[in-house]
Scaffold this motif. Structure first.
Motif, mmCIF file in Angstrom:
data_model
loop_
_atom_site.group_PDB
_atom_site.id
_atom_site.type_symbol
_atom_site.label_atom_id
_atom_site.label_comp_id
_atom_site.label_asym_id
_atom_site.label_seq_id
_atom_site.Cartn_x
_atom_site.Cartn_y
_atom_site.Cartn_z
ATOM 1 N N UNK A 1 0.829 -1.207 0.000
ATOM 2 C CA UNK A 1 0.000 0.000 0.000
ATOM 3 C C UNK A 1 0.863 1.258 0.000
ATOM 4 N N UNK A 2 1.976 1.210 0.739
ATOM 5 C CA UNK A 2 2.878 2.363 0.766
ATOM 6 C C UNK A 2 3.526 2.593 -0.598
ATOM 7 N N UNK A 3 3.791 1.504 -1.333
ATOM 8 C CA UNK A 3 4.338 1.643 -2.680
ATOM 9 C C UNK A 3 3.332 2.351 -3.589
ATOM 10 N N UNK A 4 2.055 1.996 -3.447
ATOM 11 C CA UNK A 4 1.015 2.626 -4.262
ATOM 12 C C UNK A 4 0.867 4.102 -3.911
ATOM 13 N N UNK A 5 0.809 4.391 -2.603
ATOM 14 C CA UNK A 5 0.520 5.754 -2.161
ATOM 15 C C UNK A 5 1.741 6.671 -2.210
ATOM 16 N N UNK A 6 2.922 6.100 -1.924
ATOM 17 C CA UNK A 6 4.184 6.847 -1.936
ATOM 18 C C UNK A 6 4.118 8.127 -1.099
#
Length: 286
Positions: A123-128
């Motif tokens: 999820x952090x990769x998606x949201x950055x």
């Protein structure tokens, strides 16, 4: 599951196409209003039969949480690329897993903890966060993921005593009633084309849930769960070919990480369940 995923992408595409011309509460109300028409026979049977004592607050609670979820989802879908909404939505089962621990006392083994951690990294990769500014669309979809997870937890509790048709019908009834006052507050004129599109959204959503139910009935979750990753592929193609949205490698990578973690949790739980019911080696004869 392939047909279910394609239908869900159809839902996303139509709502994305509608854009911001209709306020999110109004669009959500019209979609659920059409869906309720399809479910009127089930709703009528439920009303005639009466609800199980003690379940009405659960139905109302689920309706309230789901109402907030769909408003946030409609808001996000009108403002974000289709693929990004789909990828963030993959957090739902992860949040359900954590909610089951908090509210139902389910045990969270080390492997599940690690899988949940991997999903959060996805999820952090998606949201950055920190690398780009998180807008209202991303925040709305995150809120929708939490609220949808809450709705599924209510459904899990209700499924212990209520039939699936009754649970779905009552959800549609309560969500439609919950959306009505919100829609009236922001109501704007609706064109026939917009009404037709929202009716088609309801059709696609109904078909998607029916196909998913059929898939769950004939195949184990270890088979059906990984297929949901194709929704992200189709959503990316839809955004690129129809709406001219760029293909975001971070969204694809993060979505893949999340669905990989979900698939592992599903596979692991299926193995544990088989271990309970499968006879030990040598326990059965030829």
């Amino acid at each position: 599951m392939l047909a279910s995923g394609a239908s869900f992408v159809g839902v996303n595409g139509l709502v994305r196409w509608l854009g911001t011309d209709l306020p999110a509460p109004q669009a959500a109300f019209l979609r659920f209003g059409f869906g309720l028409l399809f479910l009127l026979p089930s709703v009528w049977q439920g009303v005639r039969r009466g609800v199980t004592p003690g379940t009405l607050p659960l139905y109302a609670g689920r309706g309230a949480v789901h109402t907030v979820a769909v408003v946030l989802w409609f808001y996000a879908m009108a403002r974000l690329p289709v693929a990004e909404v789909t990828a963030i939505g993959y957090l739902n089962p992860v949040l359900v897993t954590l909610g089951a621990v908090v509210f139902f006392g389910e045990r969270l083994a080390l492997r599940r903890v690690l899988a949940v951690g991997v999903a959060i990294c996805g999820a952090l990769i998606v949201l950055r966060p920190g690398l780009r500014e998180l807008g209202s669309g991303q925040l709305a979809q995150l809120g929708a993921a939490f609220c949808f997870a809450g709705s599924y937890l209510f459904a899990k509790r209700l499924s212990q005593t209520e039939g699936a048709a009754m649970v779905v019908a009552m959800m549609s009834l309560f969500v439609t009633l919950g959306l009505l006052p919100l829609a009236l507050l922001v109501w704007v004129p609706v064109t026939p084309v917009q009404l037709a599109a929202l009716a088609l959204v309801a059709v696609f959503a109904t078909v998607a849930h029916y196909c998913m139910s059929r898939a769950f009935a004939v195949a184990p979750l270890t088979v059906t769960q990984p297929v949901t990753f194709l929704q992200l592929v189709w959503a990316t193609l839809l955004g690129a070919l129809v709406f001219g949205e760029g293909v975001d490698g971070f969204v694809l990578l993060g979505g893949g990480v999340i669905i990989g973690a979900i698939s592992y949790i599903t596979w692991r739980e299926a193995r544990l369940k088989r271990g309970v019911v499968t006879p030990a080696a040598g326990a059965t004869g030829d």
